[in-house]
Design a protein around this motif. Structure first.
Motif, PDB file in Angstrom:
ATOM      1  N   GLN A 181       0.848  -1.177   0.000  1.00  0.00           N
ATOM      2  CA  GLN A 181       0.000   0.000   0.000  1.00  0.00           C
ATOM      3  C   GLN A 181       0.885   1.229   0.000  1.00  0.00           C
ATOM      4  N   MET A 182       0.331   2.324  -0.516  1.00  0.00           N
ATOM      5  CA  MET A 182       1.086   3.562  -0.566  1.00  0.00           C
ATOM      6  C   MET A 182       0.164   4.696  -0.133  1.00  0.00           C
ATOM      7  N   ARG A 183       0.690   5.562   0.698  1.00  0.00           N
ATOM      8  CA  ARG A 183      -0.035   6.746   1.126  1.00  0.00           C
ATOM      9  C   ARG A 183       0.746   7.972   0.737  1.00  0.00           C
TER      10      ARG A 183
ATOM     11  N   ASP B 251       1.855  17.155   0.626  1.00  0.00           N
ATOM     12  CA  ASP B 251       2.637  17.819  -0.419  1.00  0.00           C
ATOM     13  C   ASP B 251       2.550  17.067  -1.739  1.00  0.00           C
ATOM     14  N   ALA B 252       2.653  15.745  -1.668  1.00  0.00           N
ATOM     15  CA  ALA B 252       2.596  14.945  -2.890  1.00  0.00           C
ATOM     16  C   ALA B 252       1.224  15.050  -3.537  1.00  0.00           C
ATOM     17  N   THR B 253       0.177  15.051  -2.730  1.00  0.00           N
ATOM     18  CA  THR B 253      -1.174  15.190  -3.265  1.00  0.00           C
ATOM     19  C   THR B 253      -1.343  16.554  -3.916  1.00  0.00           C
ATOM     20  N   GLY B 254      -0.797  17.593  -3.285  1.00  0.00           N
ATOM     21  CA  GLY B 254      -0.853  18.942  -3.861  1.00  0.00           C
ATOM     22  C   GLY B 254      -0.106  19.033  -5.174  1.00  0.00           C
ATOM     23  N   LEU B 255       1.044  18.382  -5.243  1.00  0.00           N
ATOM     24  CA  LEU B 255       1.818  18.393  -6.496  1.00  0.00           C
ATOM     25  C   LEU B 255       1.071  17.671  -7.603  1.00  0.00           C
TER      26      LEU B 255
END
Length: 105
Positions: A44-46, A50-54
């Motif tokens: 699984q990866m969360r 910041d990554a979601t915003g990018l």
């Protein structure tokens, strides 16, 4: 005691290899040369905020028009082609310093 290695498999080793091959085939239900199916991954990866915003920014930039001033690009191309385009090194240095100051705050 010395042994000659000639690359040929002895009859006893051939029998062992054949027995191992048939036991592998009988256990797996398929030939040795056939590919084995992979099991489903349980990783699984969360993503961080910041990554979601990018990722959102990347989607927005990909969907938005490029915003290129085609007339200005053509004018600069023409100036470069006829040799009249001049670079202002002081303006470039000032903009680089402004960018550096903005990034360091």
């Amino acid at each position: 005691m010395t042994h000659k290695i000639d690359g040929a498999m002895s009859p006893a080793l051939r029998q062992i290899d054949a027995a191992a091959s048939s036991s592998v085939q009988s256990r797996s239900g398929a030939e040795r040369g056939q590919p084995v199916g992979a099991t489903a991954a349980a990783d699984q990866m969360r993503l961080t905020g910041d990554a979601t915003g990018l990722q959102a920014l990347e989607r927005e930039l990909g969907a938005a028009p490029a915003g290129i001033d085609v007339a200005k690009v053509n004018a600069v191309r023409a100036a470069i082609a006829d040799g009249s385009y001049r670079v202002d090194p002081q303006a470039i240095a000032d903009r680089m310093l402004s960018l550096e100051n903005a990034l360091s705050k």
